[in-house]
Design an enzyme around this catalytic site. Structure first.
Site, PDB file in Angstrom:
ATOM      1  N   GLU A 156       0.821  -1.218   0.000  1.00  0.00           N
ATOM      2  CA  GLU A 156       0.000   0.000   0.000  1.00  0.00           C
ATOM      3  C   GLU A 156       0.854   1.266   0.000  1.00  0.00           C
ATOM      4  O   GLU A 156       0.788   2.099   0.916  1.00  0.00           O
ATOM      5  CB  GLU A 156      -0.958  -0.020   1.191  1.00  0.00           C
ATOM      6  CG  GLU A 156      -1.966  -1.133   1.073  1.00  0.00           C
ATOM      7  CD  GLU A 156      -3.115  -1.044   2.073  1.00  0.00           C
ATOM      8  OE1 GLU A 156      -2.936  -0.426   3.138  1.00  0.00           O
ATOM      9  OE2 GLU A 156      -4.190  -1.599   1.775  1.00  0.00           O
ATOM     10  N   GLU A 315      -6.512  -7.988  -1.027  1.00  0.00           N
ATOM     11  CA  GLU A 315      -6.887  -8.112   0.393  1.00  0.00           C
ATOM     12  C   GLU A 315      -8.367  -7.804   0.553  1.00  0.00           C
ATOM     13  O   GLU A 315      -8.903  -6.915  -0.118  1.00  0.00           O
ATOM     14  CB  GLU A 315      -6.137  -7.098   1.262  1.00  0.00           C
ATOM     15  CG  GLU A 315      -4.667  -7.330   1.441  1.00  0.00           C
ATOM     16  CD  GLU A 315      -4.046  -6.253   2.339  1.00  0.00           C
ATOM     17  OE1 GLU A 315      -4.760  -5.645   3.164  1.00  0.00           O
ATOM     18  OE2 GLU A 315      -2.840  -6.012   2.193  1.00  0.00           O
TER      19      GLU A 315
HETATM   20  C1  GAL Z   1      -4.345  -3.079   4.696  1.00  0.00           C
HETATM   21  C2  GAL Z   1      -2.886  -3.483   4.846  1.00  0.00           C
HETATM   22  C3  GAL Z   1      -2.746  -4.765   5.624  1.00  0.00           C
HETATM   23  C4  GAL Z   1      -3.589  -4.746   6.851  1.00  0.00           C
HETATM   24  C5  GAL Z   1      -5.021  -4.432   6.477  1.00  0.00           C
HETATM   25  C6  GAL Z   1      -5.954  -4.380   7.643  1.00  0.00           C
HETATM   26  O1  GAL Z   1      -4.515  -1.764   4.395  1.00  0.00           O
HETATM   27  O2  GAL Z   1      -2.289  -3.629   3.593  1.00  0.00           O
HETATM   28  O3  GAL Z   1      -1.384  -4.960   5.940  1.00  0.00           O
HETATM   29  O4  GAL Z   1      -3.099  -3.790   7.731  1.00  0.00           O
HETATM   30  O5  GAL Z   1      -5.069  -3.181   5.858  1.00  0.00           O
HETATM   31  O6  GAL Z   1      -7.270  -4.102   7.240  1.00  0.00           O
END
Ligand code: GAL
Length: 679
Positions: A156, A315
């Protein structure tokens, strides 16, 4: 159509997520159990090493990768592939202690202390050197591992750095951009105003909070520079990986409509687009349907960056997050719905943050496939497993594409410029929402719409909507003219074509750069309404739209007036116009909507544009979302019910890949039900 499988070796969808075994190296029993549970949940990929630097290199120059090798081997032996991250998203303490220049400086000119993540200086030569060393070691050690699917660059990428190294690079960037001629910059930034002229590039500072905040050109170039600088950092990582492992694709995980970076500028460096989706499910502001449709827009933004291949949902949470104001659980069935919506939108992966909940620190209560109980006997585990099963059932869809013949122009430079303009009302500009609402209205009509920047090639589209296109890039006006002259249906709105790419106003009437001729109107004034103010506009057939927030007063040159204002001193003047460009076999049209009305009121105009363009619409029940992927073996229609009661959709024919049954005529969708119909 050719199949564009992202990972032919997998033979279908990826189902996986961030896996942090480095947190459990003292618990081999748990690592063993992870493999068993992953197989049970239908997991075939794990994203490793996102935050592993301090385990890889506990002290400077002392590298330990054996643990990772063991884990990648074991995963692979069990049919689970690896997406391997570069660890630059967070730095070990020794690195910041030895090289403080790696720590970012804020817009108050204060250097961060060590800690957190995603907060390195993008320019620091020392940080780049250290990142390059470890990236090279990873690539050399794991580049040929049969389980390695792809590189995940950092995590990110985001934020800004105002340190002296970045400030100097900004000056060099400006000098290059303005041909080393400070007077060119002074003209472009209109610095004679308030006596802000510069004599040399080294007098220019970044827009510190307590510094220069009154030059729109400076603000905009700083944003462009930050994207350039972040991209440059990312490219140094990609360069070393491509040098050692040219065969392994690279991605980085984007964040929704992240404001600070123009992702389109970074997309060209990546082999595949991926992103992290965390909608606020079941919030107290909106119905689930609205949350889902906004997410559909985000997917479309990602998909449209590389139309020729699927994207990746890198994710998502299997249950809840821990950082929203209220961390509500996804209700039963919603995980399946959100996962398949990503697939319906063109994703070839469903991946999670995170596989297993850690015991401590800030993400210990973030949702995961496996909770602190460590078992498969949970609702979340069962729902994830169900997604695993569904992805196998719909495996033939992988590699197929969403094809759109309509496009919405949504431009990062324009976003920055609209928000920074000292004009209108900062409470109601709402560029993003204006675009999203219009896009959603087309989606509700069952029309696929790409979301593209204003310099995109429009020749592949038949309908283009360009809301609030305040800033015109050098090519944009010509692009729009060519689109309409070629028979396209174009719609623009109030606040179009006021400034050029330096944010200098066009002279001679808005919309500038020749667009007054294209639309056949000149926008003489723009009225900002108070939130309680209303106006109305009426069409010839008696249809009325309510107007709020903005109303432009037009001079009509050679356009047809379709609707006029009903109130105020501009009562009776044009509010919606159309100029036609007929040729022998087609007729392009340039619509101008001078006032803000809700997207649902504009539906009749959208329908007319679609009809003239020969694009078909669908009649869908209100809670049902529809999207189509086209593959070499067939067309896959996704129907998703976001409503809390069952619905019937008529006019559906084909085979439901999920049930295996044939549907002829009426499709029944249960609450939160999904059907994937092949025909
Ligand atoms: C994302 C990040 C992850 C984790 C996740 C939690 O933004 O890439 O490492 O922190 O959020 O929701």
């Amino acid at each position: 159509m050719e199949k564009r499988m992202l990972f032919p070796q997998v033979g279908g969808f990826l189902h996986g997520g961030d896996y942090n075994p480095e947190q459990w190296l003292d618990r081999p029993d748990i690592l063993e159990e992870d493999i068993r549970l992953m197989k049970k949940a239908g997991i075939n990929s794990a994203t490793l090493g996102v935050f592993s630097w301090s385990v890889y290199e506990p002290t400077e120059g002392d590298f330990h990768f054996e643990w990772l090798e063991e884990i990648m081997d074991k995963l692979y032996e069990n049919g689970i592939y690896t997406i391997l991250a570069t660890p630059s998203g967070a730095r070990p303490a020794w690195l910041d202690a030895a090289y403080p220049e790696a720590m970012r400086v804020s817009s108050r000119n204060v250097r961060d202390h060590h800690g957190g993540r995603h907060n390195h200086c993008m320019s620091s030569p020392k940080y780049r050197e250290k990142v390059t060393i470890i990236d090279r070691k990873l690539a050399e050690r794991f580049g040929k591992h049969p389980g390695l699917l792809m590189w995940h660059i950092s995590n990110e990428l985001g934020g800004e750095c105002y340190c002296p190294i970045c400030a100097k690079r900004f000056q060099d960037y400006l000098a290059d951009k303005f041909d080393h001629d400070i007077q060119k910059l002074n003209h472009a930034w209109w610095t004679t105003f308030w006596s802000h002229r510069y004599n040399s590039f080294d007098q220019i500072e970044p827009p510190f909070d307590h510094g220069e905040r009154s030059i729109m050109g400076l603000d905009l170039e700083w944003k462009r520079f930050t994207t350039w600088s972040m991209n440059d950092f990312m490219k140094t990582e990609i360069a070393v990986l491509k040098e050692v492992t040219p065969q392994i694709p690279v991605t980085t995980n984007f964040m929704e409509l992240y404001y600070e970076l123009d992702y389109r500028k970074m997309a060209g460096e990546l082999d595949v687009i991926s992103w992290d989706s965390y909608p606020g499910f079941h919030n107290d502001r909106e119905a689930l349907e609205e949350t889902m449709l906004r997410t559909a827009f985000h997917h479309a933004v990602m998909r449209s960056m590389k139309r020729e291949k699927p994207f990746m949902l890198m994710e998502s949470t299997p249950s809840l997050v821990n950082w929203q104001p209220f961390n509500k659980l996804k209700r039963p069935g919603v995980h399946k719905l959100a996962s398949l919506q990503a697939v319906a939108s063109g994703s070839d992966t469903v991946q999670y943050f995170q596989w297993r909940k850690g015991r401590g620190s800030s993400e210990q209560f973030h949702g995961a496939v496996v909770g602190h109980d460590g078992t498969e006997n949970t609702r979340v585990f069962r729902e994830v497993s169900e997604v695993g099963t569904l992805l196998k059932k719909i495996a033939p869809v992988a590699g197929s594409l969403v094809k759109a013949e309509a496009a919405l122009l949504f431009d990062w430079d324009n976003r920055w410029a609209v928000n920074d303009a000292s004009a209108l009302s900062n409470e109601t500009k709402r560029y993003d929402n204006t675009c999203i609402n219009i896009w959603q209205e087309f989606r509700k009509l069952g029309v696929e719409m790409d979301v593209v920047p204003s310099d995109a090639d429009l020749s592949q589209y038949r309908v283009v909507v360009a809301p609030m296109l305040y800033m015109l890039q050098p090519e944009t006006a010509d692009n729009l003219k060519a689109f309409v002259q070629d028979g396209g249906q174009l719609l623009a709105t109030y606040f179009t074509g006021y400034v050029d790419s330096d944010q200098l106003c066009y002279l001679g009437g808005f919309p500038g750069d020749g667009l007054t001729e294209l639309f056949g109107i000149v926008s003489e004034e723009i009225d900002t309404l108070y939130p309680t103010d209303r106006n109305h506009i009426r069409f010839e057939d008696g249809t009325e739209w309510e107007v709020k927030d903005y109303a432009e007063v037009l001079q009509v040159k050679d356009a047809h007036v379709l609707a006029s204002y009903m109130e105020d001193f501009y009562q009776g003047t044009a509010a919606v116009t159309c100029k036609e460009f007929p040729t022998d076999d087609k007729c392009g049209r340039a619509y101008y909507v001078a006032a803000r009305s809700s997207a649902d009121q504009m539906r009749s105009l959208f329908l007319k544009m679609l009809q003239d363009a020969g694009l078909s619409v669908k009649e869908l029940p209100p809670s049902v979302d529809y999207s189509t992927r086209i593959g070499e073996d067939g067309i896959y229609d996704f129907y998703m019910n976001y409503g809390t009661s069952p619905v019937k959709v008529s006019g559906v024919a084909g085979t439901d890949l999920i049930t295996g049954g044939s549907v002829q005529g009426e499709l029944e969708l249960e609450t939160y039900g999904v059907a994937v119909i092949k025909h």
